[in-house]
Design a protein around this motif. Sequence first.
Motif, mmCIF file in Angstrom:
data_model
loop_
_atom_site.group_PDB
_atom_site.id
_atom_site.type_symbol
_atom_site.label_atom_id
_atom_site.label_comp_id
_atom_site.label_asym_id
_atom_site.label_seq_id
_atom_site.Cartn_x
_atom_site.Cartn_y
_atom_site.Cartn_z
ATOM 1 N N GLN A 120 11.037 -17.433 14.331
ATOM 2 C CA GLN A 120 11.823 -16.246 14.661
ATOM 3 C C GLN A 120 11.041 -15.202 15.464
ATOM 4 O O GLN A 120 11.392 -14.031 15.475
ATOM 5 N N ARG A 121 9.975 -15.633 16.143
ATOM 6 C CA ARG A 121 9.273 -14.699 17.039
ATOM 7 C C ARG A 121 10.179 -14.394 18.218
ATOM 8 O O ARG A 121 10.719 -15.306 18.844
ATOM 9 N N PRO A 122 10.370 -13.115 18.548
ATOM 10 C CA PRO A 122 11.256 -12.780 19.671
ATOM 11 C C PRO A 122 10.664 -13.215 21.005
ATOM 12 O O PRO A 122 9.455 -13.164 21.207
ATOM 13 N N ARG A 123 11.520 -13.635 21.888
ATOM 14 C CA ARG A 123 11.143 -14.029 23.236
ATOM 15 C C ARG A 123 11.959 -13.202 24.230
ATOM 16 O O ARG A 123 12.973 -12.637 23.883
ATOM 17 N N ILE A 124 11.507 -13.168 25.467
ATOM 18 C CA ILE A 124 12.158 -12.362 26.505
ATOM 19 C C ILE A 124 13.401 -13.082 27.027
ATOM 20 O O ILE A 124 13.354 -14.252 27.393
ATOM 21 N N CYS A 125 14.507 -12.359 27.062
ATOM 22 C CA CYS A 125 15.773 -12.893 27.565
ATOM 23 C C CYS A 125 15.762 -12.891 29.099
ATOM 24 O O CYS A 125 15.446 -11.865 29.708
ATOM 25 N N ALA A 150 13.325 -8.277 24.454
ATOM 26 C CA ALA A 150 12.654 -9.244 23.575
ATOM 27 C C ALA A 150 13.562 -9.524 22.377
ATOM 28 O O ALA A 150 13.327 -9.062 21.268
ATOM 29 N N SER A 151 14.622 -10.276 22.603
ATOM 30 C CA SER A 151 15.612 -10.490 21.541
ATOM 31 C C SER A 151 16.119 -11.930 21.470
ATOM 32 O O SER A 151 17.113 -12.189 20.809
ATOM 33 N N VAL A 152 15.455 -12.870 22.132
ATOM 34 C CA VAL A 152 15.872 -14.270 22.086
ATOM 35 C C VAL A 152 15.257 -14.928 20.858
ATOM 36 O O VAL A 152 14.056 -14.853 20.633
ATOM 37 N N HIS A 180 21.291 -26.893 18.465
ATOM 38 C CA HIS A 180 20.133 -26.024 18.282
ATOM 39 C C HIS A 180 19.987 -25.224 19.573
ATOM 40 O O HIS A 180 19.925 -25.801 20.666
ATOM 41 N N LEU A 181 19.968 -23.888 19.455
ATOM 42 C CA LEU A 181 20.030 -23.005 20.614
ATOM 43 C C LEU A 181 18.908 -21.979 20.633
ATOM 44 O O LEU A 181 18.329 -21.655 19.601
ATOM 45 N N TRP A 182 18.679 -21.442 21.825
ATOM 46 C CA TRP A 182 18.003 -20.157 21.985
ATOM 47 C C TRP A 182 19.127 -19.179 22.261
ATOM 48 O O TRP A 182 19.982 -19.423 23.109
ATOM 49 N N THR A 183 19.171 -18.060 21.537
ATOM 50 C CA THR A 183 20.264 -17.112 21.719
ATOM 51 C C THR A 183 19.741 -15.678 21.742
ATOM 52 O O THR A 183 18.812 -15.337 21.018
#
Length: 71
Positions: A19-24, A30-32, A55-58
């Motif tokens: 659940q580390r945030p990634r850049i959208c 930083a909420s992906v 299974h997604l990135w959202t």
Amino acid sequence: MDFDFFFGCKSTVKPEGDQRPRICPRCHNASVMSAKQRNWLDICWVPIMPTSTKHLWTCNICQWNLKRQDG
């Protein structure tokens, strides 16, 4: 006597795994997060059985999503 059945499909998305945030790429926040989406067959608004799982990135802000690849 008349019976009406209501059939439908409901989709649920729940966080999964890392659940580390990634850049959208769309809104640049930083909420992906990693998530699992399940589609359910429901009758009269009661979920009966899952019909598919992805299974997604959202992105929680702009609702962008992408199917997650292994590796």
